[in-house]
Write an enzyme that holds these catalytic residues in place. Structure first.
Site, mmCIF file in Angstrom:
data_model
loop_
_atom_site.group_PDB
_atom_site.id
_atom_site.type_symbol
_atom_site.label_atom_id
_atom_site.label_comp_id
_atom_site.label_asym_id
_atom_site.label_seq_id
_atom_site.Cartn_x
_atom_site.Cartn_y
_atom_site.Cartn_z
ATOM 1 N N ASP A 249 -0.327 5.109 0.602
ATOM 2 C CA ASP A 249 -0.617 6.179 1.561
ATOM 3 C C ASP A 249 -0.579 5.612 2.983
ATOM 4 O OD1 ASP A 249 -1.138 8.761 2.300
ATOM 5 O OD2 ASP A 249 -3.029 8.927 1.222
ATOM 6 N N ASP B 31 -1.343 -0.101 5.954
ATOM 7 C CA ASP B 31 -1.551 0.624 7.217
ATOM 8 C C ASP B 31 -3.003 0.573 7.668
ATOM 9 O OD1 ASP B 31 -2.504 2.361 5.137
ATOM 10 O OD2 ASP B 31 -2.475 4.000 6.595
ATOM 11 N N ASP C 146 0.858 -1.183 0.000
ATOM 12 C CA ASP C 146 0.000 0.000 0.000
ATOM 13 C C ASP C 146 0.901 1.242 0.000
ATOM 14 O OD1 ASP C 146 -2.305 1.635 0.399
ATOM 15 O OD2 ASP C 146 -1.889 1.653 2.552
HETATM 16 MG MG LIG Z 1 -2.963 3.227 3.228
#
Ligand SMILES: [Mg+2]
Length: 257
Positions: free
Chosen positions: A10, A204, A8
């Site tokens: 961001d 995240d 991922d």
């Molecule tokens: Mg993310």
């Protein structure tokens, strides 16, 4: 057995326009060690070339073969579902490009699909037109259901909000193609040429990256440099295989490699 990573962006590589500490070295290390990887992002706004350019500004040098977006997953899915199909799109460049590349014709009336992506270029008038099309029988696809970050000054509304608006107006539930949908989780793995047992997801967000990975039988690593915090992990019925404060704390080979 080869092993590879779906990463991922961001909250893992950058936060907004800022590089997360050590993420550049982490990626450089993967390239040096010849570890297969692709960035797996739900944002359907950018083309993969635009993603490469954004990463370059953050001193991360990769190629388009390292980028897999929900726009790409959506284009491939619709191309498979309905070769030569038609779509009315509320979205931007990345999504428009991918649909076109997968043989979907973009139209302004009587579409087979209404496809919603991130963007700020569409108007309420266009949304209303999309609602009418769905009520007339078009299938409603959304590239993801990422929530609003709920921070002042953020660069987008969160597509969960725009999806909810159309769902409310039509009484129809959107079909989601981006993470954690298996549509994207599977096609991202195939994009990288990996088997299930060879795939590790790094993200995240528990609801997208980790849940998507767990459901597919991939290994998962949660980083705490973005949305998830350690205190709330017990609220989930699933858990990641590993937790790291950020990507620069992940060392190779991983314990399951
Ligand atoms: Mg993310």
């Amino acid at each position: 057995m080869k092993q590879g990573l779906l990463i991922d962006m961001d909250g893992v590589i950058y936060s907004g326009e800022e590089l997360i500490n050590g993420a550049d070295n982490f990626i450089k290390n993967l390239i040096d060690k010849d570890i297969p990887f692709a960035f797996m992002t739900n944002n359907s706004q950018r083309t993969s070339l635009e993603v490469v350019r954004k990463l370059k500004r953050l001193s991360i040098t990769v190629e388009t073969k390292h980028v897999y977006t929900s726009a790409m997953a959506t284009g491939k899915f619709l191309g498979d579902q309905s070769p030569n199909g038609t779509a009315y799109v509320l979205g931007e460049g990345g999504l428009l490009t991918s649909l076109h590349e997968n043989g979907i014709t973009l139209v302004d009336s009587d579409p087979e699909f209404v496809v919603l992506g991130e963007g700020r270029n569409f108007t309420l008038e266009m949304v209303q037109r999309a609602v009418d099309m769905i009520l007339a029988g078009a299938k409603f696809i959304t590239t993801n259901r990422d929530p609003s970050p709920k921070k002042p000054g953020w660069n987008n509304l969160g597509i969960a909000a725009t999806t909810a608006m159309i769902e409310e107006a039509t009484g129809r539930k959107a079909f989601v193609t981006g993470k954690p949908s298996p549509v994207m989780m599977r096609s991202a793995r195939k994009f990288l040429g990996l088997e299930t047992a060879e795939t590790t997801v790094i993200g995240d967000t528990m609801e997208t990256d980790i849940q998507g990975g767990v459901q597919m039988g991939y290994k998962t690593i949660l980083v705490l440099s973005g949305i998830a915090s350690k205190d709330t992990l017990s609220n989930y019925a699933f858990k990641p295989d590993m937790i790291a404060s950020s990507v620069d704390k992940i060392s190779f080979p991983l314990k399951w490699w």
